[in-house]
Structure formats: structure tokens, C-alpha cells
Design a protein around this motif. Structure first.
Motif, PDB file in Angstrom:
ATOM      1  N   ARG B  41      21.326 -17.549   1.339  1.00 18.33           N
ATOM      2  CA  ARG B  41      20.459 -18.428   2.120  1.00 18.33           C
ATOM      3  C   ARG B  41      20.886 -18.560   3.583  1.00 18.33           C
ATOM      4  O   ARG B  41      20.073 -18.738   4.463  1.00 18.33           O
ATOM      5  N   GLY B  42      22.174 -18.566   3.808  1.00 18.06           N
ATOM      6  CA  GLY B  42      22.636 -18.693   5.193  1.00 18.06           C
ATOM      7  C   GLY B  42      22.536 -20.087   5.764  1.00 18.06           C
ATOM      8  O   GLY B  42      22.521 -20.272   6.978  1.00 18.06           O
ATOM      9  N   ILE B  43      22.461 -21.098   4.884  1.00 16.17           N
ATOM     10  CA  ILE B  43      22.348 -22.481   5.353  1.00 16.17           C
ATOM     11  C   ILE B  43      23.538 -22.878   6.233  1.00 16.17           C
ATOM     12  O   ILE B  43      23.387 -23.555   7.247  1.00 16.17           O
ATOM     13  N   GLU B  44      24.734 -22.410   5.833  1.00 17.00           N
ATOM     14  CA  GLU B  44      25.932 -22.818   6.566  1.00 17.00           C
ATOM     15  C   GLU B  44      25.878 -22.351   8.019  1.00 17.00           C
ATOM     16  O   GLU B  44      26.342 -23.037   8.915  1.00 17.00           O
ATOM     17  N   ARG B  45      25.297 -21.172   8.211  1.00 19.77           N
ATOM     18  CA  ARG B  45      25.193 -20.658   9.573  1.00 19.77           C
ATOM     19  C   ARG B  45      24.090 -21.365  10.349  1.00 19.77           C
ATOM     20  O   ARG B  45      24.229 -21.655  11.532  1.00 19.77           O
ATOM     21  N   LEU B  46      22.992 -21.659   9.641  1.00 16.60           N
ATOM     22  CA  LEU B  46      21.884 -22.373  10.288  1.00 16.60           C
ATOM     23  C   LEU B  46      22.345 -23.726  10.805  1.00 16.60           C
ATOM     24  O   LEU B  46      21.847 -24.230  11.805  1.00 16.60           O
ATOM     25  N   ALA B  47      23.293 -24.328  10.065  1.00 14.60           N
ATOM     26  CA  ALA B  47      23.693 -25.701  10.380  1.00 14.60           C
ATOM     27  C   ALA B  47      24.479 -25.807  11.675  1.00 14.60           C
ATOM     28  O   ALA B  47      24.424 -26.831  12.352  1.00 14.60           O
ATOM     29  N   GLY B  49      25.693 -26.122  15.194  1.00 15.00           N
ATOM     30  CA  GLY B  49      25.033 -26.436  16.460  1.00 15.00           C
ATOM     31  C   GLY B  49      23.885 -27.414  16.326  1.00 15.00           C
ATOM     32  O   GLY B  49      23.367 -27.906  17.320  1.00 15.00           O
ATOM     33  N   LYS B  50      23.457 -27.694  15.099  1.00 11.81           N
ATOM     34  CA  LYS B  50      22.356 -28.655  14.903  1.00 11.81           C
ATOM     35  C   LYS B  50      22.907 -30.085  14.978  1.00 11.81           C
ATOM     36  O   LYS B  50      24.109 -30.306  14.851  1.00 11.81           O
ATOM     37  N   THR B  51      22.000 -31.054  15.136  1.00 11.09           N
ATOM     38  CA  THR B  51      22.452 -32.440  15.125  1.00 11.09           C
ATOM     39  C   THR B  51      22.763 -32.843  13.688  1.00 11.09           C
ATOM     40  O   THR B  51      22.242 -32.258  12.742  1.00 11.09           O
ATOM     41  N   TYR B  52      23.580 -33.884  13.571  1.00 10.42           N
ATOM     42  CA  TYR B  52      23.998 -34.281  12.229  1.00 10.42           C
ATOM     43  C   TYR B  52      22.831 -34.799  11.395  1.00 10.42           C
ATOM     44  O   TYR B  52      22.892 -34.799  10.175  1.00 10.42           O
ATOM     45  N   GLU B  53      21.742 -35.257  12.022  1.00 10.10           N
ATOM     46  CA  GLU B  53      20.587 -35.732  11.265  1.00 10.10           C
ATOM     47  C   GLU B  53      19.821 -34.562  10.636  1.00 10.10           C
ATOM     48  O   GLU B  53      19.212 -34.688   9.586  1.00 10.10           O
ATOM     49  N   GLN B  54      19.830 -33.431  11.320  1.00  9.68           N
ATOM     50  CA  GLN B  54      19.054 -32.286  10.835  1.00  9.68           C
ATOM     51  C   GLN B  54      19.695 -31.608   9.636  1.00  9.68           C
ATOM     52  O   GLN B  54      18.997 -31.156   8.741  1.00  9.68           O
ATOM     53  N   VAL B  55      21.024 -31.523   9.662  1.00  8.51           N
ATOM     54  CA  VAL B  55      21.696 -30.665   8.684  1.00  8.51           C
ATOM     55  C   VAL B  55      21.453 -31.066   7.223  1.00  8.51           C
ATOM     56  O   VAL B  55      21.143 -30.206   6.399  1.00  8.51           O
ATOM     57  N   PRO B  56      21.537 -32.378   6.874  1.00 11.05           N
ATOM     58  CA  PRO B  56      21.240 -32.714   5.474  1.00 11.05           C
ATOM     59  C   PRO B  56      19.820 -32.321   5.059  1.00 11.05           C
ATOM     60  O   PRO B  56      19.586 -31.924   3.916  1.00 11.05           O
ATOM     61  N   LYS B  57      18.874 -32.398   5.997  1.00 12.93           N
ATOM     62  CA  LYS B  57      17.499 -32.007   5.675  1.00 12.93           C
ATOM     63  C   LYS B  57      17.420 -30.501   5.431  1.00 12.93           C
ATOM     64  O   LYS B  57      16.690 -30.040   4.555  1.00 12.93           O
ATOM     65  N   ILE B  58      18.158 -29.752   6.218  1.00 11.58           N
ATOM     66  CA  ILE B  58      18.177 -28.301   6.029  1.00 11.58           C
ATOM     67  C   ILE B  58      18.903 -27.971   4.724  1.00 11.58           C
ATOM     68  O   ILE B  58      18.437 -27.153   3.928  1.00 11.58           O
ATOM     69  N   PRO B  67      17.604 -31.159  -4.825  1.00 12.13           N
ATOM     70  CA  PRO B  67      17.680 -31.438  -3.390  1.00 12.13           C
ATOM     71  C   PRO B  67      18.330 -32.786  -3.119  1.00 12.13           C
ATOM     72  O   PRO B  67      18.915 -32.989  -2.064  1.00 12.13           O
ATOM     73  N   ILE B  68      18.238 -33.689  -4.097  1.00 11.16           N
ATOM     74  CA  ILE B  68      18.809 -35.024  -3.893  1.00 11.16           C
ATOM     75  C   ILE B  68      20.322 -34.923  -3.784  1.00 11.16           C
ATOM     76  O   ILE B  68      20.938 -35.510  -2.897  1.00 11.16           O
ATOM     77  N   ALA B  69      20.935 -34.131  -4.675  1.00 15.93           N
ATOM     78  CA  ALA B  69      22.387 -33.962  -4.626  1.00 15.93           C
ATOM     79  C   ALA B  69      22.800 -33.335  -3.305  1.00 15.93           C
ATOM     80  O   ALA B  69      23.781 -33.757  -2.678  1.00 15.93           O
ATOM     81  N   HIS B  70      22.051 -32.344  -2.851  1.00 18.88           N
ATOM     82  CA  HIS B  70      22.424 -31.683  -1.600  1.00 18.88           C
ATOM     83  C   HIS B  70      22.236 -32.612  -0.414  1.00 18.88           C
ATOM     84  O   HIS B  70      23.055 -32.627   0.500  1.00 18.88           O
ATOM     85  N   THR B  71      21.140 -33.371  -0.418  1.00 18.31           N
ATOM     86  CA  THR B  71      20.935 -34.306   0.687  1.00 18.31           C
ATOM     87  C   THR B  71      22.066 -35.318   0.723  1.00 18.31           C
ATOM     88  O   THR B  71      22.663 -35.553   1.777  1.00 18.31           O
ATOM     89  N   GLU B 159      10.897 -39.538  -1.355  1.00 19.21           N
ATOM     90  CA  GLU B 159      10.300 -38.318  -1.895  1.00 19.21           C
ATOM     91  C   GLU B 159      11.257 -37.826  -2.970  1.00 19.21           C
ATOM     92  O   GLU B 159      12.467 -37.912  -2.804  1.00 19.21           O
ATOM     93  N   CYS B 160      10.719 -37.352  -4.089  1.00 14.22           N
ATOM     94  CA  CYS B 160      11.642 -36.946  -5.156  1.00 14.22           C
ATOM     95  C   CYS B 160      12.141 -35.521  -4.932  1.00 14.22           C
ATOM     96  O   CYS B 160      13.202 -35.143  -5.401  1.00 14.22           O
ATOM     97  N   ILE B 161      11.369 -34.714  -4.227  1.00 23.58           N
ATOM     98  CA  ILE B 161      11.854 -33.390  -3.856  1.00 23.58           C
ATOM     99  C   ILE B 161      12.093 -33.426  -2.351  1.00 23.58           C
ATOM    100  O   ILE B 161      11.175 -33.714  -1.600  1.00 23.58           O
ATOM    101  N   HIS B 162      13.288 -33.127  -1.932  1.00 27.91           N
ATOM    102  CA  HIS B 162      13.700 -33.259  -0.542  1.00 27.91           C
ATOM    103  C   HIS B 162      13.510 -34.693  -0.049  1.00 27.91           C
ATOM    104  O   HIS B 162      12.596 -34.989   0.735  1.00 27.91           O
TER     105      HIS B 162
END
Lengths: 292, 455
Positions: B41-47, B49-58, B67-71, B159-162
Motif C-alpha cells: 500500500r505504501g501508506i507509511e511513505r504517503l504519511a 510530510g503530512k500533517t498529524y490530522e491527515q495521517v490517521p485518516k490515510i 479501519p477503526i483500529a487503524h484510526t 462513521e463505522c467504516i473510516h
């Protein structure tokens, strides 16, 4: 079912006003929206309603909120001639407010947004089936909050905090103040303060609402009511049976349906023209028509 | 002479994975490799430089099952790095959200694992989609439990998903008193259903345990008493929720964690030497094809104290409740035992919740670049996220998700089972593969090595 090019589809049209004096006292006209939602709330037809109230920090600035009791609904009585993004709360109402049956009041464009959201619920998971009652209001155009400040304080020379009621009627913009002064502004002045987006709207009487209401067509203190959908008919019939409203046939009141049709025709014809103009705006780069 | 059989793709779980099995003449697995073949997926790389608010959403978008556990893990990893302490009521609502997700996930897994099982007292396998009783009423109960859990998640999390409600510093909004009582009523209804469902599922699994044989693709296979046994350890950080580096006594230690490459762990290139076209869902891979687990695996191999460990419901029960049943059935039963716990916890938290209290921390520092981590006990096990935040921007982000931990452990557990039951063992882990694909690999000195396997 009556089908009209300008007034939409409706099963019945009457002149009505609330029989509750408390509601009437602070309402814009006949207290239809407040009265109908309060009745629906008491009967459990809705759990709560998304309405607009005045932002406590700024005078006459509307903000959407979720009313879950008749007392909270009374706060929302009356019209603020400014934008209130009621649809912004539609999802939240079913989430942290925990509502299962949501009522909503809105302008024609908000009714269009609502129905589109129900049809294509992108980002509105589990919301469409929870819309229990949509009350639409008549709307010629709307004003940004800055325009209202300009109109009332600069053109009307009155402090906005001091205003108790604003109204558009008889070709004028009326400002009633606490101190008893009444200011009238000709609509010619207000036109340039309108929200430009309103000039492409082809709906005057909330064609997509369950019940739509507005002052035009009936005497002061009364409202014109269109009952449009099965759901709307059901609620309206129950409210009538419970004695919430007194009504007169629309044919018997002055100025009657003719004026509504006239204004609807005026708005829609004018806006069709501005749509055509937008299409031809500039050279080879017309502005988009939101209806197609 | 051992044979090589490949089951690809494996079915009835989330994501894309396969089993490469070396089996003896009796069809018993000598060595099995279960590997993720979901693209990275490459999420770690996407994250970065992003703001801390964005990363949990990504981070949440890595998969729609938990998605709840990841958020929650990502939000708390940011909070741990920045030193944000959240109000109690925000914490309670997060637990409600967590438990709702867990109950939903167990119910979903019931549907996936039931087709391997038999209706007790018969030789008929369970088809959860049949309109016939007694299965239909069980299926309805499962769906109702899912509906209840998802609705609770929707109210508490937006939201139950994301979920949209959790944020750094707590939550965006508290719930209304009406929403609180709605969740309470739903949890009460869910509790009764979950108890019945738990008892039903345990009866079905115990019945399978007592059986001598199972039918797979027209073959009658003996069920060994030690199906799915392994000697690896367990790792769990909390019976319900999780832990983070902000805790006084954190129950996870990044110093004990190490990650190795699939190259060093899985089998080398080999040829498939046997095939079974009648194996369910399209048969096994045809003879003559090549398999190369070392190269094909799309996940790292995380080690805790130098060994792969099991995470998940059994790890939680073993670590905190003294549960000790081994094997696939022991694992499945542990999962069912978490059903009622989830609803009890929701009820307990709602009782304690103050709906008028603030759910947002007064102060949110912007981070000084120190490492923070948070472990969240996702339905499938510990989901550990690590982050560094400096001046509001994420400098480093890493996700160690449950199924990544379970891949090598489950591979060990396959040994000794008939190859036809390899998928039954695998499903016992409730695999959720798509989030488990990562390629951040470090060597002994914790330096990032050239990521040659990605190319």
C-alpha cells in the motif's frame, strides 16, 4: 395530483395558519414550518429537526442546529434572510445526535440537495432512509450575511442588534426595529446584494419538499401551503385532524395562487435567461449550467 | 518424497494471500508458507510530510474491515509522539467504538468460518446462505449483531467504516444524551444475541473438534487432534483496548521488536509437483507452475524477542485471562468468548460517559520529533503504530498490523495438518491481509536496508 410547470406537483394547496398563539407570536407568517415540525416531534413522526437558529455571537446570522424538543424549535421561528447550511448537519443528526427520523427545513436548493443525497448517498451512509419529513420554504433569492449587514446598517441606517424582524413583501424589504421604527427599502436596492448563485435557480416553491410553505399568496399572518408527497400528505392530514392549523381554501384568499404563479414564473423565466447568458459568457468559455 | 502443493488464492478472508505447502506422501504438511500477495500500500511513505490530522485518516484507508483500529492506533501514535493527554470521556467513547468494531468483526468472521464446520449430529456442512433452518435464524442473528455493532460505531465514531469523529486530542464531538441511550439500548439487545451466538458457535467448533474426518473437495480427510498447534508465544497489550508509550507502564516494548525480510524467512523457488482440480473454488495451482515465496511475499516478518508470535483473541485471553487451549479450535473459541465482553464493555463505558463533558484536550502540543507508539487491540490482534511528529508534520510513520505478526506464526502452525485443512487453520487467524503488506525492512543495526524485494 396537480402538475404545474412552475409550482411543481402537489396534491393540495391551502391558506393556513397555526392555531397555537405561542408559535404565531414569533413566526414569520402562519407558523407552518414550526407548527408542523412541533406536531411531528410530539407525535414521534420525527425525533428531531434540522432548523436554523441565530448564532449567539452575531446578530441575525443564521446557523443550523438540531432541535429535539418543541421548545428548541420555538427558538428557530422566523426567517433570517441569509444562508444557513442546514444540510451540513444531515449526517451528524443521524450520528452523534442519534436521530432515527430526521425532519429538515430548507430552501428549494437545499431540498434539491437533500433529494440528490437520498438518491446518490455518497458520504451519506445510512442517512437516506432516516429522512422523515422535509419542509421546504418559498425562496426568490438569498443574501450572504455581509449583504444583510450592508442592507440593514448602511442602507437602512439601523443597528442590526436592534432589528426584531425582517421581511420581504409588497415589493419592499422591510426592517422592523425594537424601538418601533420601520424601514422599507425598495427591492431595486437589494438586487445587487443577492447571492449570484441564486440567479440560476429554477425552483421557487420547493418543488421537491414533502410540504412547502411561504407567505406569498395569502394575507398577512397566513401562509400558503403546498402538500406534495404521500409522506407530506400523511403528516398534514394528521396535523389537521389534531387541530394544529386553521385553513381556508386558497381560492378564497387574496391575492391567491395567481400571485404565487406570477412570482414563480418571473423567477424561473428570469433565471432561465441568466442561464442562457452564462452559457454565452465570454468567448467559447460559457459558465456551467448546474441543471445539466 | 515430498510434494509441493499451492493453494492460490486462499478464500473466505480479507485480502489476497496464498499457501505454499510441502507435504509428505500421506498428505501431511511438512512445511507450510502462508504469504501475503496483496500489493504494497505504501501508506507509511504517503504519511511522511503530512500533517498529524491527515495521517490517521490515510492510515484508516489501508482496509475497510478494521479501519477503526487503524484510526485509533494512528491517532494515539501521534498523541504519544506529541504528548497529548485526552479527556476521560473521549477515552470512553473510543473504547465504545473499539468494542463495536470488535463485535462486528467477530460476527463477520462467523460467516467466513462456518462453511468449514458441520451441523452438529450430521455430516452436512453449514452453508450460511441457505434459507433452511436452523442456519437461517443463525445467519439473521449474525447480521443483526453486525447491524447493531455498526450502528453503535456510527454514532460514537461518526462513521463505522473510516470513522470521522476521532481526532488528535480526543474526539470532534461528544454524543447527545439521546444517542447515548440509543447505543445503550442497542448494546443490551446485542448482548443477548451475542450470548446465544457465542454458545452456538462454541457448540459447532466443539463438534468439529470431536469429529474424526472432514470432507474437502470430495476427499475425506482425517482431522488431527493437534490441528493448528504451534509452539510460538503470544503477544497482547490489553484485554480490550490498547496501550501507548504515554502510559505509565507501557505493555509493549519497541526494543524487543525486530523485523526481518521474507527473503530470510520463507522457502526458495520451487516447482509445484501435484495438483487437485477438485479442491474448492477452482482447484489448486496446476502442476509445473513455479512458486517462490521468498520473492512473492509482500510483508515483512516481525519478530518479538527474536521469534514470531501469535496475536489476536487467544493471545489476549492467554495473556490476561489464563486461557490455554491450543490449536485452531481453541483460537476460534477464544474469539467467540470476546463477543459478550465487547458488549459488556460498551455498556460499562456508556454508564460512565458524561455527555456534557468536553472530549477535546485543552492543549495540543505540535510535537518535537520524539518517537511515540500506540498499540491497539484490533479484532485480529495488536495493531501497533509508530510515529514521529515535529512541528505539526509527520516525519516517520510505521504500522505493525495484526496479520503481519500472524503470517509466520500461522506458517509454523500448518506443520502436521493435512494439506486440505490448511485453509481451516489459516482462517482460524481471521486473516485481514491487505493492511499486512509492508516493506519497511531493517537490518541488525536497525538501518533501513535496500528494499530490493519491492522491485
Amino acid at each position: 395530483m396537480v402538475q404545474d410547470n412552475f409550482l411543481g406537483n402537489y396534491t393540495s394547496c391551502v391558506a393556513a395558519r397555526s392555531t397555537n398563539r405561542g408559535i404565531l407570536a414569533g413566526s414569520q407568517d402562519g407558523g407552518i414550518a414550526t407548527g408542523l415540525l412541533a406536531f411531528a416531534l410530539e407525535q414521534g413522526i420525527i425525533d428531531g429537526a434540522i432548523v436554523s437558529m441565530v448564532d449567539p455571537s452575531e446578530p441575525w446570522k443564521p446557523m443550523p442546529f438540531v432541535a429535539t424538543s418543541p421548545e428548541e424549535l420555538y427558538f428557530a421561528r422566523g426567517t433570517r434572510y441569509s444562508l444557513s447550511p442546514n444540510l451540513a448537519l444531515i449526517k451528524e443528526a443521524t450520528r452523534s445526535y442519534g436521530l432515527d427520523k430526521v425532519g429538515i427545513v430548507g430552501t428549494p436548493c437545499q431540498m434539491q440537495g437533500l433529494r440528490k443525497g437520498q438518491l446518490y448517498p455518497i458520504g451519506l451512509r445510512d442517512v437516506p432512509d432516516k429522512i422523515a419529513l422535509a419542509v421546504g420554504i418559498f425562496c426568490m433569492e438569498n443574501f450572504p450575511y455581509q449583504s444583510i449587514i450592508q442592507l440593514v446598517e448602511d442602507h437602512g441606517n439601523t443597528k442590526l442588534e436592534n432589528v426584531v424582524k425582517m421581511d420581504i413583501g409588497k415589493g419592499k424589504f422591510w426592517i422592523y426595529t425594537e424601538r418601533g421604527a420601520v424601514v422599507q427599502l425598495p427591492l431595486k436596492i437589494t438586487h445587487k446584494y443577492e447571492q449570484p448563485g441564486c440567479h440560476v435557480c429554477l425552483d421557487y416553491v420547493s418543488n421537491l419538499a414533502d410540504v412547502s410553505t411561504g407567505s406569498v399568496g395569502t394575507p398577512d399572518g397566513w401562509s400558503t401551503v403546498f402538500v406534495r408527497s404521500k409522506k407530506g400528505n400523511d403528516v398534514w392530514a394528521k396535523a389537521m385532524a389534531a387541530g394544529c392549523f386553521e385553513t381556508k381554501p386558497i381560492e378564497e384568499v387574496k391575492p391567491g395562487l395567481d400571485l404565487v404563479t406570477k412570482l414563480a414564473t418571473e423567477k424561473i423565466t428570469k433565471n432561465r435567461k441568466s442561464l442562457e447568458e452564462r452559457a454565452k459568457f465570454g468567448i467559447g468559455k460559457g459558465l456551467r449550467n448546474p441543471y445539466i | 518424497m515430498s510434494k509441493v502443493i499451492e493453494i492460490s488464492p486462499t478464500t473466505r478472508h480479507e485480502g489476497h494471500s496464498k499457501l505454499v505447502l510441502k507435504v509428505d506422501d500421506q498428505g501431511i504438511i511438512e512445511r507450510g508458507d502462508w504469504l501475503s500477495i496483496t500489493p504494497v500500500r505504501g501508506i507509511e511513505r504517503l504519511a511522511v510530510g503530512k500533517t498529524y490530522e491527515q495521517v490517521p485518516k490515510i492510515a484508516s484507508r489501508v482496509c475497510g474491515i478494521c479501519p477503526i483500529a487503524h484510526t485509533l492506533a494512528a491517532v494515539e501514535a501521534m498523541e504519544a509522539s506529541m504528548g497529548v493527554y485526552i479527556p476521560d470521556d473521549a477515552y470512553l467513547l473510543r473504547i465504545v467504538l473499539q468494542c463495536a468494531n470488535r463485535a462486528h468483526s467477530i460476527a463477520l468472521h462467523n460467516i467466513l468460518s462456518l462453511p468449514d464446520m458441520y451441523i452438529p449430529g450430521t455430516d452436512v456442512k453449514i452453508n450460511p446462505f441457505t434459507p433452511e433452518e436452523p442456519v437461517r435464524s443463525v445467519a439473521k442473528r449474525i447480521q443483526r449483531i453486525r447491524e447493531i455493532a455498526q450502528t453503535i460505531g456510527e454514532i460514537s465514531g461518526g462513521e463505522c467504516i473510516h470513522p470521522s469523529n476521532p481526532r488528535i486530542g480526543g474526539l470532534y464531538t461528544n454524543v447527545s444524551p439521546r444517542a447515548k441511550s440509543k447505543m445503550f439500548d442497542l448494546a443490551k439487545e446485542g448482548l443477548a444475541l451475542a450470548r446465544d451466538q457465542m454458545e452456538f458457535m462454541i457448540a459447532v467448533f466443539r463438534n468439529y473438534q470431536k469429529r474424526d474426518w472432514s470432507e474437502v473437495g470430495g476427499m475425506q480427510v482425517e482431522i488431527p487432534a493437534t490441528l493448528g498447534y504451534h509452539n510460538q508465544g503470544y503477544m497482547a497489550t490489553d484485554p480490550v483496548y490498547g496501550t501507548s508509550s504515554l502510559d505509565e507502564n507501557p505493555r509493549w516494548d519497541p526494543a524487543r521488536f525486530n523485523e526481518t525480510r521474507p527473503w530470510d524467512w520463507y522457502m526458495g523457488e520451487m516447482e509445484i509437483t501435484d495438483d487437485y482440480p477438485n479442491y474448492p473454488i477452482g482447484g489448486t495451482t496446476p502442476k509445473g507452475a513455479k512458486a517462490w515465496p521468498q520473492m512473492e511475499a509482500c510483508s515483512g516478518v516481525p519478530l518479538y524477542d527474536g521469534q514470531p508470535v501469535e496475536v489476536g483473541p487467544r493471545a489476549r485471553l492467554a495473556q490476561f485471562r489464563g486461557y490455554d487451549e491450543k490449536g485452531t479450535i481453541g483460537q476460534q473459541i477464544a474469539r467467540q468468548m470476546e463477543y459478550t465482553d465487547s458488549f459488556y464493555k460498551i455498556i460499562e463505558c456508556l454508564d460512565a460517559l458524561n455527555t456534557s463533558a468536553s472530549v477535546l484536550a485543552d492543549e495540543i502540543p505540535q510535537g518535537d520529533g520524539s518517537l511515540g507508539w500506540a498499540a491497539n487491540e484490533a479484532p485480529r490482534g495488536s495493531d501497533v503504530h509508530l510515529a514521529r511528529v515535529k512541528d505539526g508534520r509527520v516525519q516517520y510513520f510505521s504500522m505493525l498490523v495484526p496479520t503481519t505478526w500472524n503470517f509466520p506464526t500461522c506458517s509454523r502452525a500448518l506443520t502436521g495438518a493435512p494439506w486440505q485443512l490448511a485453509e481451516v487453520v489459516m482462517r482460524g487467524y481471521d486473516p485481514c491481509v491487505s493492511c499486512a503488506t509492508h516493506m519497511i525492512v531493517v537490518d541488525e543495526k536497525n538501518q533501513l536496508v535496500a528494499e530490493k524485494l519491492i522491485q
